[in-house]
Design an enzyme around this catalytic site. Structure first.
Site, PDB file in Angstrom:
ATOM      1  N   SER A 110       0.838  -1.198   0.000  1.00  0.00           N
ATOM      2  CA  SER A 110       0.000   0.000   0.000  1.00  0.00           C
ATOM      3  C   SER A 110       0.871   1.244   0.000  1.00  0.00           C
ATOM      4  O   SER A 110       1.972   1.250   0.578  1.00  0.00           O
ATOM      5  CB  SER A 110      -0.903   0.010   1.227  1.00  0.00           C
ATOM      6  OG  SER A 110      -1.566   1.257   1.371  1.00  0.00           O
TER       7      SER A 110
ATOM      8  N   TYR B 198      -0.910   0.141  10.335  1.00  0.00           N
ATOM      9  CA  TYR B 198      -1.095  -0.477   9.016  1.00  0.00           C
ATOM     10  C   TYR B 198       0.008  -0.025   8.058  1.00  0.00           C
ATOM     11  O   TYR B 198       0.626  -0.835   7.367  1.00  0.00           O
ATOM     12  CB  TYR B 198      -2.466  -0.090   8.482  1.00  0.00           C
ATOM     13  CG  TYR B 198      -2.764  -0.527   7.068  1.00  0.00           C
ATOM     14  CD1 TYR B 198      -3.189  -1.828   6.794  1.00  0.00           C
ATOM     15  CD2 TYR B 198      -2.663   0.377   6.010  1.00  0.00           C
ATOM     16  CE1 TYR B 198      -3.483  -2.218   5.496  1.00  0.00           C
ATOM     17  CE2 TYR B 198      -2.967  -0.008   4.710  1.00  0.00           C
ATOM     18  CZ  TYR B 198      -3.373  -1.310   4.460  1.00  0.00           C
ATOM     19  OH  TYR B 198      -3.676  -1.697   3.177  1.00  0.00           O
TER      20      TYR B 198
ATOM     21  N   LYS C 241       2.841  -2.336   6.261  1.00  0.00           N
ATOM     22  CA  LYS C 241       3.007  -2.403   4.815  1.00  0.00           C
ATOM     23  C   LYS C 241       4.421  -2.020   4.391  1.00  0.00           C
ATOM     24  O   LYS C 241       4.973  -2.579   3.430  1.00  0.00           O
ATOM     25  CB  LYS C 241       1.983  -1.517   4.113  1.00  0.00           C
ATOM     26  CG  LYS C 241       0.546  -2.030   4.213  1.00  0.00           C
ATOM     27  CD  LYS C 241       0.385  -3.388   3.552  1.00  0.00           C
ATOM     28  CE  LYS C 241      -1.074  -3.810   3.485  1.00  0.00           C
ATOM     29  NZ  LYS C 241      -1.260  -5.138   2.848  1.00  0.00           N
TER      30      LYS C 241
END
Length: 258
Positions: free
Chosen positions: A141, A154, A158
């Site tokens: 991402s 998150y 990633k």
């Protein structure tokens, strides 16, 4: 329209391949001719189909190493081989760091970094013993390459996933290729939760240089390419599928026309 890339005879696993981006990846692989096995904790609302073929679903908790090992053993036993693993499962609720304790943030990292590591280790044990090796694709991402307020854990996971893929690509060469597809914003059945109604989705899409959000099929096409022999010399790479990225905010704030 005939497929440009033919994956007939190959076997692919897509984690979290039952909805959204994962379903788009699953359909693209089916259209290219691969046998596809999807996995998640819960089955899809309806079978994932494309080109007159249907993906197989097997339940598994990707955070349970023993269950993950058993899952990949079953894929090998039932299908004879494993050619591609797409580590797609992941996600996060919107939560500022100050609003959640360390345990909640750690669960986000576990799902988005540790679980793909666990799945990759199990897949490697199958791939390294077979003719032709295999390919592992991480779904990354842009959150891992820029500040991500509201999804900091998150984004950190990633970022780690991309680095992990690069190290795997070195350690597991030449038997297994490992790459990352770095996603920007993707339009899925849950887009309204992030962007609002159709007008909101369109407005957000206009902030992307290519003028729209990605469709799951766009991500699927990238995965089909990286899984194929046409990407035989690509390993340790990060393929950005983000429509050109994000227009820098200072361009709109500046008084000079650009």
């Amino acid at each position: 329209m005939p497929a440009i890339i033919d994956l007939s005879g190959s076997v692919a696993v897509v984690t979290g391949g039952t909805r959204g981006v994962g379903a788009g990846i699953t359909r693209a692989l089916l259209e290219a001719g691969a046998e596809v096995v999807t996995c998640a904790r819960r089955p899809p609302d309806e079978p994932i189909e494309a080109a007159g073929r249907t993906a197989r679903f097997l339940p598994v908790d990707l955070r349970d190493p023993e269950a993950v090992g058993g899952f990949f053993d079953r894929v090998r036993d039932d299908h004879g081989r494993l050619d591609t693993l797409v580590n797609n499962a992941g996600g996060t609720p919107f939560r500022m760091l100050g609003d959640g304790g360390a345990e909640r943030q750690a669960r986000v990292v576990e799902l988005n970094l540790v679980a793909p590591l666990t799945a990759s280790l199990a897949a490697y044990e199958v791939m390294r013993h077979q003719t032709g090796g295999g390919a592992i694709i991480m779904i990354g991402s842009v959150s891992g390459t820029r500040p991500s307020p509201g999804s900091a854990a998150y984004g950190a996971a990633k970022a780690g996933l991309d680095n992990l893929a690069r190290s795997m690509a070195v350690e597991w060469a030449p038997r297994v290729r490992v790459n990352t597809v770095v996603l920007g914003m993707v339009r899925t059945e849950l887009s309204h939760l992030h962007y609002g109604d159709e007008e909101g989705v369109a407005a957000v899409g206009r902030t992307v240089p290519l003028g729209r959000l990605a469709e799951p099929a766009d991500i699927g096409d990238a995965c089909v390419f990286l899984a194929s022999d046409r990407a035989a010399y690509i390993s340790g790479a990060s393929l950005h599928v983000h429509g050109g990225g994000e227009r820098p905010g200072f361009l709109d704030a500046a008084t000079v026309n650009h």
